[in-house]
Design a protein around this motif. Structure first.
Motif, PDB file in Angstrom:
ATOM      1  N   ARG A   8       0.988  -1.119   0.482  1.00 44.66           N
ATOM      2  CA  ARG A   8      -0.357  -0.147   0.121  1.00 44.66           C
ATOM      3  C   ARG A   8       1.174   1.034  -0.047  1.00 44.66           C
ATOM      4  O   ARG A   8       0.800   2.455  -0.447  1.00 44.66           O
ATOM      5  CB  ARG A   8      -1.361  -0.113   0.813  1.00 44.66           C
ATOM      6  CG  ARG A   8      -1.721  -1.262   1.020  1.00 44.66           C
ATOM      7  CD  ARG A   8      -3.297  -1.512   2.277  1.00 44.66           C
ATOM      8  NE  ARG A   8      -2.709  -0.774   3.699  1.00 44.66           N
ATOM      9  CZ  ARG A   8      -2.900  -1.777   4.075  1.00 44.66           C
ATOM     10  NH1 ARG A   8      -2.511  -2.912   3.559  1.00 44.66           N
ATOM     11  NH2 ARG A   8      -1.955  -1.335   5.000  1.00 44.66           N
ATOM     12  N   ILE A   9       1.837   1.101   0.821  1.00 42.23           N
ATOM     13  CA  ILE A   9       2.638   2.664   0.635  1.00 42.23           C
ATOM     14  C   ILE A   9       3.676   2.510  -0.395  1.00 42.23           C
ATOM     15  O   ILE A   9       3.340   3.605  -1.125  1.00 42.23           O
ATOM     16  CB  ILE A   9       4.476   2.255   2.471  1.00 42.23           C
ATOM     17  CG1 ILE A   9       3.567   2.641   3.107  1.00 42.23           C
ATOM     18  CG2 ILE A   9       5.231   3.211   1.532  1.00 42.23           C
ATOM     19  CD1 ILE A   9       4.149   2.119   4.832  1.00 42.23           C
ATOM     20  N   ARG A  10       3.594   1.291  -1.216  1.00 39.41           N
ATOM     21  CA  ARG A  10       4.180   1.301  -2.844  1.00 39.41           C
ATOM     22  C   ARG A  10       2.920   1.889  -3.990  1.00 39.41           C
ATOM     23  O   ARG A  10       3.394   3.606  -4.422  1.00 39.41           O
ATOM     24  CB  ARG A  10       4.616   0.378  -2.956  1.00 39.41           C
ATOM     25  CG  ARG A  10       5.586   0.281  -4.751  1.00 39.41           C
ATOM     26  CD  ARG A  10       6.292  -1.273  -4.421  1.00 39.41           C
ATOM     27  NE  ARG A  10       7.319  -2.017  -4.405  1.00 39.41           N
ATOM     28  CZ  ARG A  10       6.875  -2.360  -3.276  1.00 39.41           C
ATOM     29  NH1 ARG A  10       6.037  -3.491  -3.667  1.00 39.41           N
ATOM     30  NH2 ARG A  10       8.184  -2.761  -3.289  1.00 39.41           N
ATOM     31  N   LYS A  11       2.311   1.662  -3.452  1.00 45.96           N
ATOM     32  CA  LYS A  11       1.404   1.972  -4.297  1.00 45.96           C
ATOM     33  C   LYS A  11       0.876   3.945  -3.869  1.00 45.96           C
ATOM     34  O   LYS A  11       0.571   4.829  -5.421  1.00 45.96           O
ATOM     35  CB  LYS A  11      -0.022   0.888  -3.878  1.00 45.96           C
ATOM     36  CG  LYS A  11      -0.140   0.097  -4.672  1.00 45.96           C
ATOM     37  CD  LYS A  11      -1.680  -0.670  -4.547  1.00 45.96           C
ATOM     38  CE  LYS A  11      -1.993  -1.943  -5.134  1.00 45.96           C
ATOM     39  NZ  LYS A  11      -2.596  -3.114  -4.838  1.00 45.96           N
ATOM     40  N   ALA A  12       0.439   3.708  -2.459  1.00 48.43           N
ATOM     41  CA  ALA A  12       0.505   5.461  -2.281  1.00 48.43           C
ATOM     42  C   ALA A  12       1.741   5.951  -3.421  1.00 48.43           C
ATOM     43  O   ALA A  12       1.116   7.204  -4.107  1.00 48.43           O
ATOM     44  CB  ALA A  12       0.081   5.542  -1.081  1.00 48.43           C
ATOM     45  N   ARG A  13       3.084   5.872  -3.142  1.00 51.18           N
ATOM     46  CA  ARG A  13       4.035   6.907  -3.580  1.00 51.18           C
ATOM     47  C   ARG A  13       4.200   6.851  -5.016  1.00 51.18           C
ATOM     48  O   ARG A  13       4.060   7.324  -5.729  1.00 51.18           O
ATOM     49  CB  ARG A  13       5.158   5.891  -3.394  1.00 51.18           C
ATOM     50  CG  ARG A  13       6.343   5.933  -3.608  1.00 51.18           C
ATOM     51  CD  ARG A  13       7.621   6.028  -3.143  1.00 51.18           C
ATOM     52  NE  ARG A  13       7.873   4.406  -3.409  1.00 51.18           N
ATOM     53  CZ  ARG A  13       8.440   3.578  -4.840  1.00 51.18           C
ATOM     54  NH1 ARG A  13       8.546   5.252  -5.823  1.00 51.18           N
ATOM     55  NH2 ARG A  13       8.504   2.010  -4.970  1.00 51.18           N
ATOM     56  N   ARG A  14       3.828   5.281  -5.777  1.00 52.74           N
ATOM     57  CA  ARG A  14       3.929   5.222  -6.910  1.00 52.74           C
ATOM     58  C   ARG A  14       2.272   6.092  -7.764  1.00 52.74           C
ATOM     59  O   ARG A  14       2.595   6.478  -9.195  1.00 52.74           O
ATOM     60  CB  ARG A  14       3.706   4.177  -7.929  1.00 52.74           C
ATOM     61  CG  ARG A  14       4.980   2.900  -7.703  1.00 52.74           C
ATOM     62  CD  ARG A  14       5.122   1.813  -7.740  1.00 52.74           C
ATOM     63  NE  ARG A  14       6.587   1.625  -8.042  1.00 52.74           N
ATOM     64  CZ  ARG A  14       6.023  -0.344  -8.241  1.00 52.74           C
ATOM     65  NH1 ARG A  14       5.650  -1.052  -8.168  1.00 52.74           N
ATOM     66  NH2 ARG A  14       7.438  -0.885  -8.262  1.00 52.74           N
ATOM     67  N   LYS A  15       1.263   6.454  -6.782  1.00 53.13           N
ATOM     68  CA  LYS A  15       0.440   7.415  -7.240  1.00 53.13           C
ATOM     69  C   LYS A  15       0.923   8.981  -7.550  1.00 53.13           C
ATOM     70  O   LYS A  15      -0.166   9.081  -8.519  1.00 53.13           O
ATOM     71  CB  LYS A  15      -0.971   7.436  -6.469  1.00 53.13           C
ATOM     72  CG  LYS A  15      -2.391   7.797  -6.553  1.00 53.13           C
ATOM     73  CD  LYS A  15      -2.837   8.117  -5.172  1.00 53.13           C
ATOM     74  CE  LYS A  15      -4.087   8.624  -5.409  1.00 53.13           C
ATOM     75  NZ  LYS A  15      -3.430   9.890  -4.680  1.00 53.13           N
ATOM     76  N   MET A  16       1.620   9.253  -6.703  1.00 54.98           N
ATOM     77  CA  MET A  16       2.219  10.345  -6.781  1.00 54.98           C
ATOM     78  C   MET A  16       3.175  10.299  -7.838  1.00 54.98           C
ATOM     79  O   MET A  16       4.171  11.861  -8.341  1.00 54.98           O
ATOM     80  CB  MET A  16       2.025  11.125  -5.463  1.00 54.98           C
ATOM     81  CG  MET A  16       1.481  10.786  -4.619  1.00 54.98           C
ATOM     82  SD  MET A  16      -0.145  12.010  -5.232  1.00 54.98           S
ATOM     83  CE  MET A  16       0.255  13.708  -5.217  1.00 54.98           C
ATOM     84  N   ARG A  17       3.752   8.844  -8.659  1.00 51.39           N
ATOM     85  CA  ARG A  17       4.711   8.969  -9.257  1.00 51.39           C
ATOM     86  C   ARG A  17       6.652   9.637  -8.697  1.00 51.39           C
ATOM     87  O   ARG A  17       6.758  10.086  -9.827  1.00 51.39           O
ATOM     88  CB  ARG A  17       4.640   9.958 -10.870  1.00 51.39           C
ATOM     89  CG  ARG A  17       3.378   9.078 -11.765  1.00 51.39           C
ATOM     90  CD  ARG A  17       3.181  10.135 -12.703  1.00 51.39           C
ATOM     91  NE  ARG A  17       3.034   9.451 -13.640  1.00 51.39           N
ATOM     92  CZ  ARG A  17       1.432   9.800 -13.814  1.00 51.39           C
ATOM     93  NH1 ARG A  17       1.285  10.638 -13.713  1.00 51.39           N
ATOM     94  NH2 ARG A  17       1.014   8.942 -14.836  1.00 51.39           N
ATOM     95  N   MET A  18       6.384   9.095  -7.894  1.00 53.45           N
ATOM     96  CA  MET A  18       7.487   9.673  -6.635  1.00 53.45           C
ATOM     97  C   MET A  18       8.588   8.549  -6.552  1.00 53.45           C
ATOM     98  O   MET A  18       7.954   7.448  -6.085  1.00 53.45           O
ATOM     99  CB  MET A  18       6.747  10.114  -5.747  1.00 53.45           C
ATOM    100  CG  MET A  18       6.143  10.801  -5.213  1.00 53.45           C
ATOM    101  SD  MET A  18       5.709  11.370  -3.689  1.00 53.45           S
ATOM    102  CE  MET A  18       6.951  12.378  -3.235  1.00 53.45           C
ATOM    103  N   THR A  19       9.661   8.544  -6.297  1.00 55.55           N
ATOM    104  CA  THR A  19      10.550   7.674  -6.516  1.00 55.55           C
ATOM    105  C   THR A  19      10.794   7.576  -4.612  1.00 55.55           C
ATOM    106  O   THR A  19      10.022   8.863  -4.647  1.00 55.55           O
ATOM    107  CB  THR A  19      12.185   8.382  -6.799  1.00 55.55           C
ATOM    108  OG1 THR A  19      12.763   9.126  -5.989  1.00 55.55           O
ATOM    109  CG2 THR A  19      12.323   8.499  -8.212  1.00 55.55           C
ATOM    110  N   GLN A  20      11.471   6.543  -4.274  1.00 51.65           N
ATOM    111  CA  GLN A  20      11.015   6.071  -2.470  1.00 51.65           C
ATOM    112  C   GLN A  20      12.218   7.382  -2.311  1.00 51.65           C
ATOM    113  O   GLN A  20      11.983   8.159  -1.391  1.00 51.65           O
ATOM    114  CB  GLN A  20      12.441   4.642  -2.788  1.00 51.65           C
ATOM    115  CG  GLN A  20      11.383   3.283  -3.180  1.00 51.65           C
ATOM    116  CD  GLN A  20      12.241   2.219  -2.156  1.00 51.65           C
ATOM    117  OE1 GLN A  20      13.626   2.203  -2.387  1.00 51.65           O
ATOM    118  NE2 GLN A  20      11.251   1.381  -2.348  1.00 51.65           N
ATOM    119  N   ALA A  21      13.610   7.976  -2.737  1.00 53.65           N
ATOM    120  CA  ALA A  21      13.973   8.848  -2.512  1.00 53.65           C
ATOM    121  C   ALA A  21      13.216  10.372  -2.542  1.00 53.65           C
ATOM    122  O   ALA A  21      13.596  10.574  -1.261  1.00 53.65           O
ATOM    123  CB  ALA A  21      15.315   8.915  -3.371  1.00 53.65           C
TER     124      ALA A  21
END
Length: 121
Positions: A8-21
């Motif tokens: 879910r954290i990964r999906k949320a991050r990718r929803k915003m087109r953000m990298t882990q960094a």
């Protein structure tokens, strides 16, 4: 069955087109901390950190924390850092923008908002 928290954290991050960094920068943590949270065997972030992740990625806190409800925060109330609900989209955008600013900019923004409050009367 619900995805585990890391997914879910990964999906949320990718929803915003953000990298882990990029997410790490918003949260003021290391990139490896984000990677660890996204790992199925990683340590989960604190509740306060989950609140901030939900705000930064504009997802529903309930969905992020539990997997229940809707992913999008548009129709859901999201707690702020004081666990108060922020359900107005404009207020959420302002809060996210404020949190992404450096300390000096935050101070200036706060002065501007407080000056407006004084001039209302």
């Amino acid at each position: 069955m619900h995805d585990h928290l890391g997914i879910r954290i990964r999906k949320a991050r990718r929803k915003m087109r953000m990298t882990q960094a990029e997410l790490a920068g918003q949260l003021k943590v290391s990139r490896s901390a984000v990677g660890n949270w996204e790992s199925p065997t990683g340590i989960s972030p604190s509740t306060m950190r989950l609140i901030t992740i939900a705000l930064v990625t504009d997802v529903s806190f309930e969905w992020l924390a539990t997997g229940r409800g809707e992913l999008d925060a548009i129709s859901a109330a999201t707690p702020n850092e004081n666990a108060e609900l922020v359900d107005d989209p404009s207020e959420r955008r302002l809060l996210l923008a404020y949190r992404s600013c450096r300390a000096a900019t935050r101070k200036l923004v706060l002065q501007i908002v407080e000056a407006q409050k004084i001039h209302q009367f």
